[in-house]
Design a protein around this motif. Structure first.
Motif, PDB file in Angstrom:
ATOM      1  N   ILE A 104       4.440  -7.514  -3.614  1.00 54.83           N
ATOM      2  CA  ILE A 104       5.055  -6.347  -3.189  1.00 54.83           C
ATOM      3  C   ILE A 104       6.679  -6.370  -2.957  1.00 54.83           C
ATOM      4  CG2 ILE A 104       2.951  -5.700  -2.139  1.00 54.83           C
ATOM      5  CD1 ILE A 104       4.284  -6.108   0.569  1.00 54.83           C
ATOM      6  N   HIS A 127       0.174  -0.427  -8.097  1.00 51.78           N
ATOM      7  CA  HIS A 127       0.433   1.003  -6.941  1.00 51.78           C
ATOM      8  C   HIS A 127       1.931   1.136  -6.238  1.00 51.78           C
ATOM      9  CE1 HIS A 127      -3.932  -0.629  -7.130  1.00 51.78           C
ATOM     10  NE2 HIS A 127      -4.114   0.596  -7.190  1.00 51.78           N
ATOM     11  N   GLU A 128       1.748   2.223  -5.796  1.00 51.71           N
ATOM     12  CA  GLU A 128       3.064   2.634  -5.023  1.00 51.71           C
ATOM     13  C   GLU A 128       2.729   3.247  -3.730  1.00 51.71           C
ATOM     14  OE1 GLU A 128       6.979   5.102  -6.408  1.00 51.71           O
ATOM     15  OE2 GLU A 128       5.998   3.868  -7.900  1.00 51.71           O
ATOM     16  N   VAL A 129       3.237   2.666  -2.781  1.00 55.36           N
ATOM     17  CA  VAL A 129       3.016   3.392  -1.447  1.00 55.36           C
ATOM     18  C   VAL A 129       4.450   3.848  -0.830  1.00 55.36           C
ATOM     19  CG1 VAL A 129       2.340   2.775   0.985  1.00 55.36           C
ATOM     20  CG2 VAL A 129       1.318   1.510  -0.925  1.00 55.36           C
ATOM     21  N   VAL A 130       4.237   5.091  -0.422  1.00 59.47           N
ATOM     22  CA  VAL A 130       5.759   6.151   0.096  1.00 59.47           C
ATOM     23  C   VAL A 130       5.111   6.548   1.606  1.00 59.47           C
ATOM     24  CG1 VAL A 130       6.697   7.951  -0.244  1.00 59.47           C
ATOM     25  CG2 VAL A 130       5.915   6.796  -2.215  1.00 59.47           C
ATOM     26  N   PHE A 131       6.128   6.157   2.407  1.00 63.72           N
ATOM     27  CA  PHE A 131       5.974   6.816   3.921  1.00 63.72           C
ATOM     28  C   PHE A 131       7.138   7.289   4.114  1.00 63.72           C
ATOM     29  CE2 PHE A 131       6.374   6.152   8.377  1.00 63.72           C
ATOM     30  CZ  PHE A 131       5.518   7.076   8.930  1.00 63.72           C
ATOM     31  N   PHE A 153       2.113  10.138   4.309  1.00 64.15           N
ATOM     32  CA  PHE A 153       1.930   8.684   3.658  1.00 64.15           C
ATOM     33  C   PHE A 153       1.351   9.332   2.056  1.00 64.15           C
ATOM     34  CE2 PHE A 153       1.229   5.671   7.042  1.00 64.15           C
ATOM     35  CZ  PHE A 153       1.965   4.602   6.624  1.00 64.15           C
ATOM     36  N   VAL A 155       0.052   7.305  -1.563  1.00 61.62           N
ATOM     37  CA  VAL A 155      -0.516   6.320  -2.065  1.00 61.62           C
ATOM     38  C   VAL A 155      -1.072   6.561  -3.635  1.00 61.62           C
ATOM     39  CG1 VAL A 155      -1.905   4.138  -2.183  1.00 61.62           C
ATOM     40  CG2 VAL A 155      -1.110   5.224   0.134  1.00 61.62           C
ATOM     41  N   GLU A 157      -1.864   5.193  -8.038  1.00 59.63           N
ATOM     42  CA  GLU A 157      -1.753   4.324  -9.316  1.00 59.63           C
ATOM     43  C   GLU A 157      -0.534   4.295  -9.814  1.00 59.63           C
ATOM     44  OE1 GLU A 157      -5.100   4.771 -11.440  1.00 59.63           O
ATOM     45  OE2 GLU A 157      -6.556   4.527  -9.684  1.00 59.63           O
ATOM     46  N   GLN A 179       4.059  -2.386  -5.653  1.00 56.62           N
ATOM     47  CA  GLN A 179       3.114  -3.299  -5.719  1.00 56.62           C
ATOM     48  C   GLN A 179       2.533  -3.728  -7.409  1.00 56.62           C
ATOM     49  OE1 GLN A 179      -0.566  -2.923  -6.891  1.00 56.62           O
ATOM     50  NE2 GLN A 179      -0.884  -4.989  -6.667  1.00 56.62           N
TER      51      GLN A 179
END
Length: 202
Positions: A104, A127-131, A153, A155, A157, A179
């Protein structure tokens, strides 16, 4: 104490190691040879998109352009010690990417009103994570717009075409985690294509 390297110098060193001319690298990254020259002389600050294109063409993580390459087992990065790049109303701070086999790359992204990652949508593995920490922003993912507000949040693909933007009149801030499976040494593909100074914050 190690000499601090700037984005332009890091780019020049890596291009030289790869035995690439400025013209060849420009063709591979989809930008002009003159832009490569200006970036290497630190006369312009590359956009996020440009840095991502350069990272992809050079097969490095985008974080390469920001920090040294020493690996650690634990990263504790103080709020006032994060490496950062500012370009066109966008500020990207690296939260760190020097752990062995790390998959990551976390960032803190600050967006001025009416700024974005660029017009070109991005596709990459993983993957992509946004907060969202402050304000609100929009993510366009595979043709659908998602409004991400403070505390939300997102999340998804990352193989789906996507981009982020702040079309609003107030600034926003969010944590972005990219990631990539397999801890590959390659940059997260094409994510910062429109901002020529954010290619590697490592």
């Amino acid at each position: 104490m190690k000499k601090k390297l700037y984005v332009g110098e890091r780019l020049r060193i890596l291009r030289t190691e790869r035995d690439l001319s400025q013209r060849t690298l420009a063709q591979q990254a989809g930008i002009s040879p003159n832009s490569i020259s200006l970036i290497e002389r630190d006369e312009i600050s590359p956009s996020v998109a440009t840095l991502q294109n350069l990272a992809t063409a050079l097969h490095v993580r985008i974080s390469y352009f920001f920090e040294d390459e020493s690996e650690q087992s634990v990263l504790h990065i103080k709020a006032n010690q994060r490496s950062a790049v500012d370009s066109q109303g966008v500020r990207i701070e690296s939260i760190g990417s020097h752990i062995h086999a790390q998959e990551i790359e976390p960032f803190v992204v600050q967006l001025a009103p009416h700024t974005s990652s660029g017009e070109r949508q991005v596709i990459h593995a993983g993957h992509e994570v946004v907060f969202c920490l402050k304000g609100k922003l929009e993510y366009l993912i595979d043709g659908t717009v998602y409004q991400v507000e403070q505390g939300d949040f997102l999340v998804f693909e990352a193989s789906l075409p996507h981009l982020w933007r702040n079309p609003f009149d107030t600034s926003s801030e969010f944590i972005l985690i990219l990631q990539t499976p397999g801890a590959t040494p390659e940059p997260v593909k094409r994510h910062f294509v429109e901002y020529p100074s954010i290619l590697h914050i490592g």
